[in-house]
Design an enzyme around this catalytic site. Sequence first.
Site, short mmCIF file in Angstrom:
data_model
loop_
_atom_site.label_atom_id
_atom_site.label_comp_id
_atom_site.label_asym_id
_atom_site.label_seq_id
_atom_site.Cartn_x
_atom_site.Cartn_y
_atom_site.Cartn_z
N SER A 1 5.60 -1.62 -3.84
CA SER A 1 4.79 -0.49 -3.00
C SER A 1 5.36 0.90 -3.42
O SER A 1 6.64 0.71 -3.72
CB SER A 1 4.66 -0.75 -1.67
OG SER A 1 5.94 -0.54 -0.91
N ASP A 2 4.50 1.62 -3.31
CA ASP A 2 5.22 3.12 -3.28
C ASP A 2 5.89 3.16 -1.89
O ASP A 2 5.48 2.41 -1.03
CB ASP A 2 4.31 4.34 -3.51
CG ASP A 2 4.81 5.48 -3.77
OD1 ASP A 2 5.97 5.65 -3.83
OD2 ASP A 2 3.97 6.39 -4.40
N TRP A 3 6.91 4.18 -1.78
CA TRP A 3 7.70 3.98 -0.27
C TRP A 3 6.61 4.46 0.87
O TRP A 3 6.31 5.67 0.70
CB TRP A 3 8.83 5.10 -0.67
CG TRP A 3 9.90 4.53 -1.32
CD1 TRP A 3 11.41 4.56 -0.56
CD2 TRP A 3 10.20 3.70 -2.46
NE1 TRP A 3 12.20 3.98 -1.29
CE2 TRP A 3 11.41 3.29 -2.27
CE3 TRP A 3 9.37 3.32 -3.32
CZ2 TRP A 3 12.02 2.35 -3.32
CZ3 TRP A 3 9.92 2.34 -4.19
CH2 TRP A 3 11.13 2.14 -4.25
N GLY A 4 6.60 3.48 1.62
CA GLY A 4 5.57 3.56 2.74
C GLY A 4 4.14 3.57 2.51
O GLY A 4 3.35 3.91 3.28
N ALA A 5 3.71 2.69 1.43
CA ALA A 5 2.48 2.61 1.03
C ALA A 5 1.61 1.52 1.60
O ALA A 5 0.47 1.10 1.42
CB ALA A 5 2.28 2.48 -0.48
#
Length: 756
Positions: A229-233
């Site tokens: 994931s993108d960070w916090g996605a």
Amino acid sequence: MRDLKALIAQMTLEEKASLLSGGDFWHTKAIDRLGIPATMVSDGPHGLRKQDQKADHLGVNDSIKAVCFPAASATAASFDPELVRTMGEAIGDSCQHEELSVVLGPAVNIKRSPLCGRNFEYFSEDPYLAGRMATAMIQGIQSRNVGTSIKHFAANNQEHRRMSSSSDVDERTLREIYFPAFEMAVREAQPWTVMCSYNRLNGVFASENRWLLTDVLRNEWGFEGYVMSDWGAVSNRPKGVEAGLDLEMPASGGINDRKVVEAVKNGTLDEACVDLCCERILRIVFRYIDNARPDTPWDLEAQHLLAADIAAECMVLLKNQDDILPLRRDEPVAFIGEFAAAPRFQGGGSSHINTFKTTSALEAANGLPVIYAQGYSAAEDTATDEQIAQAVEAALKARVAVVFAGLPDAYESEGYDRTHMRLPECQNRLIHAVAAANPNTVVVLHNGSPVEMPWIDEVRGVLEAYLGGQAVGLAEIRVLYGDVNPSGRLPESFPKKLEDNPSFLFFGGEPRATEYREGIFVGYRYYDKKKMDVLFPFGFGLSYTTFEYSGLRLSTDAMQDTDTLTATVTVTNTGKRAGKTVVQLYVADVESTVLRPVRELKGFEKIALEAGESRDVTFTLDKRAFAYWNTDLHDWHVETGDFRIEIGASCQDIRLTGTVHVTSTQTVPHHYDMDSIFMDIMADPKARAVLMPFMEKMMAAFMPKKEEATSEVADAAVSAEMSLAMMNYMPLRGVFSFGGGAGEDGIRQLLQALNQ
């Protein structure tokens, strides 16, 4: 060779779930009792942003000292995949030295609008160019046994509401514009990882979109690595596991791990999905561990010089009236603008590099007769009357005045989008004043995305440096003084004003979604179709020499879509100095039943030629070069017909053309019903043969009878051609109202014959 399935079988459910999220901000999870190590990932993609403490994903806190290479906005302008591969090899060496398993890049999202805050990290408005560049970078980095994470998958083309908004895109547009760069890189370079984007895609978060992460990415394209994931996605972690999101980054503090365990225990998530995610993660973890080379040397000074070499190849000469460039070393030159002394060479956010060294143009010009005036303050975004007066005074003392302008840091960054396409007003005011004082004015631009140029007719030269990395000043001096002949080409269109951009009305979108209503008409595809003037077209760039293209030869003038076509052109350097040019090949469908761009880039080659030298350049085209995405077939399809092969110096400077007839081997199934109109049925050759006898009866019904003819009727008589035109838009059910000698049973029999 490790038996990963056996290793996973030894894990508890809780250990498996824990493996699916980061151990902290930058590391994968370790399971010590089973000998599973943690590995570290790092931001990129044009250098290392390795952080050990105070981790963040917006570039706020310092990272290790590293080398900042030119950003993707610049490297794409090189049109030189081998150059980008070399840069990737250098980054790969850096990663090995710093014990990094994966560098988070390249970023290949399409430049839908000049306003996107992260455009400086992205390659192009064109998917073919973006794909070629991404593939080369991945191959370069991974040749050092370090992974990449191609990002952000998919349709992440704005920062506004990026963690919640839905990108609403039709199937054909996804396949033709927003997917191909990812697809090419996956098929040809196999990145170790893919990073999913924050946004929803047609209402479904990318992090839990099974169609995106499994059906397309893995089943169609053959992706073999893991998806992070993108960070916090991550929104719904169990759904993400089921969809094919293997690794959540960063750590969730155990919250999502527990949700995965609970979902397995209550039967809403198959544990086999968890096992599969673990296996994909471990395969990459051990691939790096087994090939780790922390003793790899990292020569920062050598990479600094490499960064300068690369930056020089990326610069685009946009204007050179009266051959104002190259500059002469024995004549006084005014360098004006703060960016001459403190250049802007990278963007803000997660890709921001803590550079060990920076070389400005003023520093690189040491020993040359250069007069410097600051002109403006980038941090304060001001140019005082005194600063402008000093700049004018310097300009009056020099043969040529070079203004180093561009966008300040605050204008371009991850996390937010631009609101306009203008340079700071203080810089525009400065350029107007300098150009009025000295007609021999050249502007050097530092920016990650197009800008308006209200002063373009007042200056004699414009050099687009983009964001050229920490050695940009050294590269600028080489190009300005002719040590390097500029060979960059624009990887994006420069519209005259923001309102001309095809996404202007819809960019950003409403609170929950942004509609991609321009469809496939992104960048030059739109401007060419509209015959709209632009400031500078896609593919444009000047040189200190001239080139001639001649003798286009096609391997055949007729082929099937299963065949390949080769196109060969002779290129000659007709000037007086060595130089490089980018030969661009575009394909145009001469006549199509579907709406298509005027032309599309399908090949390019950068070549170096000595003065007077000639060389042949050959391109090979397969089915995809001629195809569009057919939403009935859900596949690529070529319509039988003529296609133009165009050789150009830009999308608006086509020098040579040839034609090839391509025959489709693919049958498009048609289903007709009572609402099908005659024109569409007649367009299908097989259906036309069935329909023609019926059409003749219908046309006869429309023609006036001889005995009814009067001079008045004769004047208004409907010819056979006009009768056919009237019938074109009539549905089959219209026969009941307008006659034609067939009852309902007859029409149904006709439909049955048509559909067979």
